[in-house]
Design an enzyme around this catalytic site. Structure first.
Site, mmCIF file in Angstrom:
data_model
loop_
_atom_site.group_PDB
_atom_site.id
_atom_site.type_symbol
_atom_site.label_atom_id
_atom_site.label_comp_id
_atom_site.label_asym_id
_atom_site.label_seq_id
_atom_site.Cartn_x
_atom_site.Cartn_y
_atom_site.Cartn_z
ATOM 1 N N PRO A 1 0.790 -1.230 0.000
ATOM 2 C CA PRO A 1 0.000 0.000 0.000
ATOM 3 C C PRO A 1 0.826 1.285 0.000
ATOM 4 C CG PRO A 1 -0.148 -1.125 2.116
ATOM 5 C CD PRO A 1 0.519 -2.073 1.174
ATOM 6 N N ASN A 2 0.333 2.237 -0.750
ATOM 7 C CA ASN A 2 0.868 3.601 -0.863
ATOM 8 C C ASN A 2 2.159 3.710 -1.669
ATOM 9 O OD1 ASN A 2 -1.200 4.974 0.649
ATOM 10 N ND2 ASN A 2 -0.374 3.962 2.457
ATOM 11 N N ARG B 1 5.344 12.053 -3.055
ATOM 12 C CA ARG B 1 5.112 12.483 -1.671
ATOM 13 C C ARG B 1 6.291 12.002 -0.828
ATOM 14 N NH1 ARG B 1 1.314 14.610 -3.640
ATOM 15 N NH2 ARG B 1 -0.882 14.632 -3.094
ATOM 16 N N TYR C 1 11.281 8.473 1.447
ATOM 17 C CA TYR C 1 11.217 7.341 0.513
ATOM 18 C C TYR C 1 11.930 7.576 -0.819
ATOM 19 C CZ TYR C 1 7.796 5.672 3.889
ATOM 20 O OH TYR C 1 7.199 5.252 5.039
ATOM 21 N N ASN D 1 7.882 -5.740 -1.115
ATOM 22 C CA ASN D 1 7.862 -4.664 -0.132
ATOM 23 C C ASN D 1 6.409 -4.592 0.343
ATOM 24 O OD1 ASN D 1 7.771 -2.397 1.420
ATOM 25 N ND2 ASN D 1 8.933 -1.107 -0.006
ATOM 26 N N ALA E 1 3.124 -0.957 4.801
ATOM 27 C CA ALA E 1 2.660 -0.973 6.195
ATOM 28 C C ALA E 1 2.127 -2.344 6.617
ATOM 29 C CB ALA E 1 1.587 0.091 6.395
ATOM 30 N N GLU F 1 12.114 -9.969 1.536
ATOM 31 C CA GLU F 1 11.394 -8.770 1.990
ATOM 32 C C GLU F 1 12.319 -7.564 1.847
ATOM 33 O OE1 GLU F 1 10.444 -9.100 6.144
ATOM 34 O OE2 GLU F 1 9.882 -6.986 6.318
ATOM 35 N N HIS G 1 12.703 -3.118 2.062
ATOM 36 C CA HIS G 1 12.170 -1.825 2.496
ATOM 37 C C HIS G 1 13.096 -0.719 2.033
ATOM 38 C CE1 HIS G 1 9.139 -3.692 4.937
ATOM 39 N NE2 HIS G 1 10.067 -4.539 5.362
ATOM 40 N N LEU G 2 12.492 0.362 1.587
ATOM 41 C CA LEU G 2 13.265 1.544 1.193
ATOM 42 C C LEU G 2 13.957 2.142 2.410
ATOM 43 C CD1 LEU G 2 10.300 2.865 -0.877
ATOM 44 C CD2 LEU G 2 12.528 2.389 -1.901
ATOM 45 N N ARG H 1 13.340 3.455 12.709
ATOM 46 C CA ARG H 1 12.166 4.333 12.728
ATOM 47 C C ARG H 1 11.305 4.080 13.972
ATOM 48 N NH1 ARG H 1 9.406 4.461 6.997
ATOM 49 N NH2 ARG H 1 8.447 6.264 8.008
HETATM 50 O O1 CA2 Z 1 10.493 1.604 3.914
HETATM 51 C C1 CA2 Z 1 9.641 0.945 3.319
HETATM 52 O O2 CA2 Z 1 9.809 0.501 2.191
HETATM 53 C C2 CA2 Z 1 8.272 0.707 3.983
HETATM 54 O O3 CA2 Z 1 7.826 -0.608 3.612
HETATM 55 C C3 CA2 Z 1 7.354 1.764 3.426
HETATM 56 C C4 CA2 Z 1 5.975 1.749 4.059
HETATM 57 C C5 CA2 Z 1 6.084 1.795 5.584
HETATM 58 O O4 CA2 Z 1 4.801 1.665 6.167
HETATM 59 C C6 CA2 Z 1 6.983 0.679 6.110
HETATM 60 O O5 CA2 Z 1 7.079 0.832 7.503
HETATM 61 C C7 CA2 Z 1 8.357 0.776 5.501
HETATM 62 C C8 CA2 Z 1 5.166 2.958 3.614
HETATM 63 C C9 CA2 Z 1 5.054 3.098 2.145
HETATM 64 C C10 CA2 Z 1 4.404 4.431 1.888
HETATM 65 O O6 CA2 Z 1 4.909 4.920 0.687
HETATM 66 C C11 CA2 Z 1 4.773 6.240 0.463
HETATM 67 C C12 CA2 Z 1 5.384 6.725 -0.661
HETATM 68 C C13 CA2 Z 1 5.312 8.054 -0.933
HETATM 69 C C14 CA2 Z 1 4.602 8.902 -0.103
HETATM 70 C C15 CA2 Z 1 3.993 8.413 1.016
HETATM 71 C C16 CA2 Z 1 4.063 7.075 1.300
#
Ligand code: CA2
Length: 149
Positions: free
Chosen positions: A12-13, A20, A25, A76, A79, A100, A102-103, A109
Site C-alpha cells: 500500500p501507498n 510524496r 522514501y 515490499n 505498512a 522482503e 524496504h526503502l 524508525r
Molecule cells: O520503507 C519501506 O519501504 C516501507 O515498507 C514503506 C511503508 C512503511 O509503512 C513501512 O514501515 C516501511 C510505507 C510506504 C508508503 O509509501 C509512500 C510513498 C510516498 C509517499 C507516502 C508514502
C-alpha cells in the site's frame, strides 16, 4: 531451460513514490524502480512480473496465484509488514522463496515499524538502502534460486 520467473510485489501507498515524502522514501517513482529492476533482471537472465496493491486481499490473491507460475517473490509489503498475518500465512502456504525489502531502515524508525510479520517466512530482509534495497534483494533472491537448482 525456462528463465526463472520472479513476482515483484509492492504494498500500500507505494504507488505514491516520488510524489510524496521524498525525504523518507526517495525521489524515484514506482515505475522508475520497476524499470531499473527490469534492466537488472535482463542482465541476470530472469523474468519479472510486477504487481502493486493498496489492498491486503489483493496481495494475498497474487501470492496464491504465484504457485506454479513463479519461483521467487520479492516483496515490499509496505505498512502490512507490521500488521498482516494474512500475507505472512500466504507466503508460508505457497512456500516460494521470498525476500522482503524496504526503502527505509524500519529498525531505525518508530517502534511500531520494528516488528515484521513477514521476516520469519522470508529467506532474508533488506532494509534502508532506498531504491537500491530492491536491487540488493533481487540479486540475493536470484543467487539463492540458482544455488537451489
Ligand atoms: O520503507 C519501506 O519501504 C516501507 O515498507 C514503506 C511503508 C512503511 O509503512 C513501512 O514501515 C516501511 C510505507 C510506504 C508508503 O509509501 C509512500 C510513498 C510516498 C509517499 C507516502 C508514502
Amino acid at each position: 531451460m525456462a528463465l526463472l520467473s520472479i513476482l515483484v510485489l509492492h504494498g500500500p501507498n507505494l504507488n505514491l513514490l516520488g510524489r510524496r515524502e521524498p525525504a523518507v522514501y526517495g525521489s524515484q517513482t514506482l515505475q522508475d524502480i520497476n524499470d531499473s529492476l527490469t534492466q537488472i533482471a535482463n542482465l541476470l537472465g530472469v523474468k519479472l512480473t510486477f504487481f502493486q496493491s493498496n489492498h491486503e486481499g489483493g496481495l494475498v490473491d497474487e501470492i496464491q496465484s504465484a504457485l506454479d507460475r513463479h519461483q521467487g517473490i520479492l516483496i515490499n509489503p509496505g505498512a502490512y509488514t507490521h500488521t498482516s498475518v494474512a500475507i505472512r500465512d500466504a507466503i508460508a502456504a505457497v512456500a516460494i522463496p521470498t525476500v522482503e525489502v524496504h526503502l527505509s531502515n524500519i529498525h531505525q524508525r518508530e517502534a511500531f515499524r520494528h516488528h515484521s510479520y513477514i521476516a520469519a517466512v522470508a529467506i532474508g530482509q533488506i532494509s534502508g538502502f532506498g531504491a537500491d534495497s530492491y536491487r540488493l534483494g533481487l540479486e540475493g533472491l536470484v543467487k539463492h534460486l540458482q544455488q537451489q537448482s
